[in-house]
Design a protein around this motif. Structure first.
Motif, PDB file in Angstrom:
ATOM      1  N   HIS A 179       0.839  -1.193   0.000  1.00 44.23           N
ATOM      2  CA  HIS A 179       0.000   0.000   0.000  1.00 44.23           C
ATOM      3  C   HIS A 179       0.875   1.244   0.000  1.00 44.23           C
ATOM      4  O   HIS A 179       1.844   1.334   0.756  1.00 44.23           O
ATOM      5  N   LYS A 180       0.523   2.224  -0.850  1.00 43.99           N
ATOM      6  CA  LYS A 180       1.289   3.470  -0.904  1.00 43.99           C
ATOM      7  C   LYS A 180       0.315   4.644  -0.973  1.00 43.99           C
ATOM      8  O   LYS A 180      -0.604   4.667  -1.798  1.00 43.99           O
ATOM      9  N   LEU A 181       0.545   5.637  -0.099  1.00 47.06           N
ATOM     10  CA  LEU A 181      -0.277   6.848  -0.033  1.00 47.06           C
ATOM     11  C   LEU A 181       0.598   8.071  -0.204  1.00 47.06           C
ATOM     12  O   LEU A 181       1.768   8.073   0.209  1.00 47.06           O
ATOM     13  N   SER A 182       0.000   9.133  -0.783  1.00 45.98           N
ATOM     14  CA  SER A 182       0.738  10.386  -0.966  1.00 45.98           C
ATOM     15  C   SER A 182      -0.137  11.556  -0.507  1.00 45.98           C
ATOM     16  O   SER A 182      -1.343  11.606  -0.788  1.00 45.98           O
ATOM     17  N   SER A 183       0.491  12.490   0.189  1.00 45.35           N
ATOM     18  CA  SER A 183      -0.246  13.669   0.677  1.00 45.35           C
ATOM     19  C   SER A 183      -0.337  14.736  -0.406  1.00 45.35           C
ATOM     20  O   SER A 183       0.320  14.647  -1.447  1.00 45.35           O
ATOM     21  N   SER A 184      -1.106  15.733  -0.134  1.00 44.51           N
ATOM     22  CA  SER A 184      -1.117  16.933  -0.987  1.00 44.51           C
ATOM     23  C   SER A 184       0.190  17.695  -0.768  1.00 44.51           C
ATOM     24  O   SER A 184       1.004  17.333   0.084  1.00 44.51           O
ATOM     25  N   ALA A 185       0.400  18.782  -1.530  1.00 38.51           N
ATOM     26  CA  ALA A 185       1.674  19.496  -1.481  1.00 38.51           C
ATOM     27  C   ALA A 185       1.739  20.434  -0.286  1.00 38.51           C
ATOM     28  O   ALA A 185       0.756  21.093   0.076  1.00 38.51           O
ATOM     29  N   PHE A 186       2.930  20.481   0.365  1.00 41.69           N
ATOM     30  CA  PHE A 186       3.239  21.412   1.444  1.00 41.69           C
ATOM     31  C   PHE A 186       4.507  22.159   1.076  1.00 41.69           C
ATOM     32  O   PHE A 186       5.369  21.613   0.377  1.00 41.69           O
ATOM     33  N   THR A 187       4.618  23.378   1.573  1.00 46.33           N
ATOM     34  CA  THR A 187       5.892  24.084   1.428  1.00 46.33           C
ATOM     35  C   THR A 187       6.856  23.544   2.469  1.00 46.33           C
ATOM     36  O   THR A 187       6.458  22.949   3.471  1.00 46.33           O
ATOM     37  N   LEU A 223       4.294  14.001   1.395  1.00 49.09           N
ATOM     38  CA  LEU A 223       4.646  12.887   2.270  1.00 49.09           C
ATOM     39  C   LEU A 223       4.134  11.603   1.619  1.00 49.09           C
ATOM     40  O   LEU A 223       2.950  11.478   1.309  1.00 49.09           O
ATOM     41  N   VAL A 224       5.033  10.644   1.428  1.00 53.24           N
ATOM     42  CA  VAL A 224       4.673   9.359   0.822  1.00 53.24           C
ATOM     43  C   VAL A 224       4.881   8.269   1.866  1.00 53.24           C
ATOM     44  O   VAL A 224       5.975   8.119   2.412  1.00 53.24           O
ATOM     45  N   LEU A 225       3.834   7.514   2.146  1.00 56.65           N
ATOM     46  CA  LEU A 225       3.891   6.414   3.098  1.00 56.65           C
ATOM     47  C   LEU A 225       3.725   5.093   2.351  1.00 56.65           C
ATOM     48  O   LEU A 225       2.790   4.945   1.547  1.00 56.65           O
ATOM     49  N   LEU A 280      -3.857  14.790   6.765  1.00 54.22           N
ATOM     50  CA  LEU A 280      -3.112  13.543   6.554  1.00 54.22           C
ATOM     51  C   LEU A 280      -3.920  12.313   6.962  1.00 54.22           C
ATOM     52  O   LEU A 280      -3.390  11.202   6.993  1.00 54.22           O
ATOM     53  N   ALA A 281      -5.214  12.486   7.239  1.00 55.43           N
ATOM     54  CA  ALA A 281      -6.037  11.352   7.657  1.00 55.43           C
ATOM     55  C   ALA A 281      -6.423  10.483   6.471  1.00 55.43           C
ATOM     56  O   ALA A 281      -6.728  10.984   5.377  1.00 55.43           O
ATOM     57  N   TYR A 282      -6.397   9.139   6.733  1.00 56.81           N
ATOM     58  CA  TYR A 282      -6.806   8.196   5.673  1.00 56.81           C
ATOM     59  C   TYR A 282      -7.334   6.946   6.360  1.00 56.81           C
ATOM     60  O   TYR A 282      -6.595   6.219   7.020  1.00 56.81           O
ATOM     61  N   ASP A 283      -8.637   6.679   6.199  1.00 56.64           N
ATOM     62  CA  ASP A 283      -9.243   5.531   6.867  1.00 56.64           C
ATOM     63  C   ASP A 283     -10.418   5.037   6.034  1.00 56.64           C
ATOM     64  O   ASP A 283     -11.453   5.709   5.928  1.00 56.64           O
ATOM     65  N   GLU A 295      -4.336   7.591  -2.831  1.00 55.99           N
ATOM     66  CA  GLU A 295      -3.835   6.221  -2.905  1.00 55.99           C
ATOM     67  C   GLU A 295      -3.053   6.037  -4.202  1.00 55.99           C
ATOM     68  O   GLU A 295      -3.610   6.079  -5.293  1.00 55.99           O
ATOM     69  N   VAL A 296      -1.742   5.858  -4.068  1.00 54.84           N
ATOM     70  CA  VAL A 296      -0.880   5.660  -5.237  1.00 54.84           C
ATOM     71  C   VAL A 296      -0.943   4.203  -5.695  1.00 54.84           C
ATOM     72  O   VAL A 296      -1.141   3.908  -6.875  1.00 54.84           O
ATOM     73  N   ASN A 297      -0.750   3.278  -4.740  1.00 52.99           N
ATOM     74  CA  ASN A 297      -0.875   1.847  -5.017  1.00 52.99           C
ATOM     75  C   ASN A 297      -1.802   1.231  -3.978  1.00 52.99           C
ATOM     76  O   ASN A 297      -1.610   1.432  -2.773  1.00 52.99           O
ATOM     77  N   ALA A 298      -2.797   0.515  -4.442  1.00 57.36           N
ATOM     78  CA  ALA A 298      -3.701  -0.146  -3.507  1.00 57.36           C
ATOM     79  C   ALA A 298      -3.002  -1.326  -2.849  1.00 57.36           C
ATOM     80  O   ALA A 298      -2.125  -1.972  -3.453  1.00 57.36           O
ATOM     81  N   ALA A 299      -3.360  -1.605  -1.609  1.00 55.48           N
ATOM     82  CA  ALA A 299      -2.885  -2.835  -0.968  1.00 55.48           C
ATOM     83  C   ALA A 299      -3.549  -4.011  -1.675  1.00 55.48           C
ATOM     84  O   ALA A 299      -4.770  -4.073  -1.774  1.00 55.48           O
ATOM     85  N   GLN A 300      -2.732  -4.926  -2.142  1.00 58.86           N
ATOM     86  CA  GLN A 300      -3.289  -5.977  -2.999  1.00 58.86           C
ATOM     87  C   GLN A 300      -2.677  -7.329  -2.674  1.00 58.86           C
ATOM     88  O   GLN A 300      -1.466  -7.453  -2.483  1.00 58.86           O
ATOM     89  N   ASN A 301      -3.529  -8.337  -2.618  1.00 59.65           N
ATOM     90  CA  ASN A 301      -3.065  -9.712  -2.466  1.00 59.65           C
ATOM     91  C   ASN A 301      -2.658 -10.284  -3.813  1.00 59.65           C
ATOM     92  O   ASN A 301      -3.179  -9.879  -4.862  1.00 59.65           O
TER      93      ASN A 301
END
Length: 480
Positions: free
Chosen positions: A106-114, A177-179, A210-213, A228-234
């Motif tokens: 799973h990969k998530l990305s935030s919006s842009a910050f300075t 921010l990329v998690l 930064l909330a994601y649920d 969501e950049v990449n979904a968590a996938q089996n």
């Protein structure tokens, strides 16, 4: 130090006489020592060769006593799409496998910050799989501060981050921010909740940006303030066109009894003709190769034994009549004809195709062995390895016999050590003989020198008396 006056008085060759007398004493003794040394050296060499040959036979049988080498499985089917492995639990058979999906983190990305923008105060909690951790942010913390705290702490309580990696990607719009979850699969999807200092934990202002649920079953209750950049996938495979199997990783362990499958590449529509085919076959090659190695090493030992123990018109071997050689070969012949009780039935090497000619030479009937393996490979394995209820099979009893002769404290090494000690004693005897001969030489020189001086003295006296007689009155000298 004695001084020799060879022949001064007597005219005798004293040195030659002394040397001859000393040599007459020394030569037989040295000959006896040399004969003994040659005998000991020959015995050590012969017994050492016998031990090496026995160790080779022992090693060849050890391979047949390893239960892990029986009923192995040979597999085919590894290709661009899958790789496979199998253990002895895999049953012979064939299957086809289609890779429907590969596991994905799973990969998530935030919006842009300075770079110097405060992201908001509060507590952020991140979970993935079974791991969850929280960290506290102040009103002045930036995106870089959050990245460092996610990767390195500090965390609240006893929390630790074992599941997520945080990075910053800088685009034309600013910092993101990329998690990324450390583990793949749906069960490792990332969940982020916040306790925002502004009191609203799900809006697009402050830390709640930064909330994601998306764990709630109702999509209306989802919070998706990160992209969501990449979904968590089996990963998913289909076996034989009907059996669908999922895995959080690309590894499918034991989905077919004893067979592990690793998905490497998707089968797409263009690959419909290239569905992966798996084949599992039983591999008992260790039995034939093990017996062949044993027979070869035994026949080499037999040839050596015949050479060492030879006794006939063509010559006599260095161990002819030796009880050690006769004993070990007799025990070996008895052992290889022994039967082992296997599930109420007796089984022997001869029943496995090991035959003996009239000279004792072994050979292998491959057809007989193959028939026995095909009929009941388990019994063959038990013959060599034994069962869990006893102390071992043929291989172990054979090893125990060989160890009696070949161990470092075994009967052969004890004999070698004894002969080596006798060789050391010969060195001491040589030194003693040398000292004895030197003493004899000195004594003889002293005796012969004394004799020589005495003879010289007598000769001088005789000459004096003769001169006195010749000078007495009335003595008429004979004219020449």
């Amino acid at each position: 130090m004695s001084i020799s006056f060879n022949g001064l008085g007597s005219g005798l060759a004293v040195s030659d006489i002394v040397d001859a007398l000393v040599n007459s004493e020394q030569a037989p003794a040295e000959a006896r020592l040399n004969t003994k040394e040659a005998s000991l050296t020959t015995d050590i060499s012969a017994v050492g060769a016998l031990k090496s040959a026995l160790e080779k036979v022992q090693t060849s049988m050890e391979a047949l006593g390893d239960s892990d080498k029986y009923q192995q499985r040979s597999t085919s089917g590894t290709d661009d799409f899958i790789s496979i492995s199998a253990d002895e639990d895999a049953q012979p058979g064939s299957y086809n496998v289609k890779v429907d999906a590969l596991a994905q983190a799973h990969k998530l990305s935030s919006s842009a910050f300075t770079s110097d923008e405060a992201i908001g105060a509060g507590v952020i909690t991140i979970g993935s799989g079974d791991n969850s951790f929280s960290t506290v942010l102040s009103a002045t913390n930036t995106l870089e501060d959050l990245r460092d705290q996610i990767n390195n702490g500090p965390f609240t309580g006893n929390d630790s981050n074992d599941s997520v990696v945080a990075t910053i990607v800088t685009s034309d719009l600013g910092q993101h921010l990329v998690l990324t979850s450390k583990e793949t699969g749906e069960e490792n999807a990332i969940k982020i909740t916040v306790q925002d200092s502004d009191g609203n934990n799900t809006d697009t202002g402050g830390l709640s940006r930064l909330a994601y649920d998306v764990t709630d079953a109702d999509p209306l209750n989802h919070t998706t303030n990160l992209t969501e950049v990449n979904a968590a996938q089996n990963a998913q495979i289909t076996i034989d066109g009907t059996l669908v199997v999922s895995s959080s990783t690309n590894e499918f362990s034991n989905v077919i009894d004893g067979v592990d499958i690793t998905a490497k590449k998707l089968h797409d529509a263009a690959d419909s003709g290239d569905i992966s085919d798996i084949s599992v076959t039983e591999n008992n090659n260790n039995i034939k190769s093990g017996l062949s190695g044993f027979i070869a090493s035994y026949n080499e030992l037999l040839e050596l034994s015949n050479t060492l123990g030879a006794s006939g018109e063509d010559g006599v071997g260095v161990m002819a009549g030796d009880s050690l050689l006769r004993g070990v070969m007799s025990k070996l012949r008895d052992t290889i004809t022994n039967s082992v009780n296997v599930e109420g039935n007796s089984l022997s090497l001869s029943q496995l195709g090991v035959t003996t000619d009239r000279y004792g030479v072994l050979s292998l009937d491959s057809d007989t062995l193959s028939d026995q393996i095909n009929a009941d490979v388990g019994s063959v394995q038990q013959f060599f390895v034994g069962s869990n209820d006893d102390d071992g099979g043929f291989a172990q009893s054979f090893d125990e016999l060989m160890s009696f002769y070949t161990d470092s404290d075994g009967i052969i090494q004890n004999r070698i050590d004894s002969k080596t000690n006798q060789l050391d004693d010969l060195d001491d005897q040589r030194e003693s003989l040398t000292s004895k001969m030197e003493s004899l030489s000195s004594r003889l020189y002293a005796q012969y020198n004394a004799m020589d001086l005495l003879v010289a003295s007598l000769n001088n006296t005789s000459s004096y008396v003769q001169a006195q007689l010749e000078n007495m009155p009335g003595v008429v000298r004979q004219s020449n």
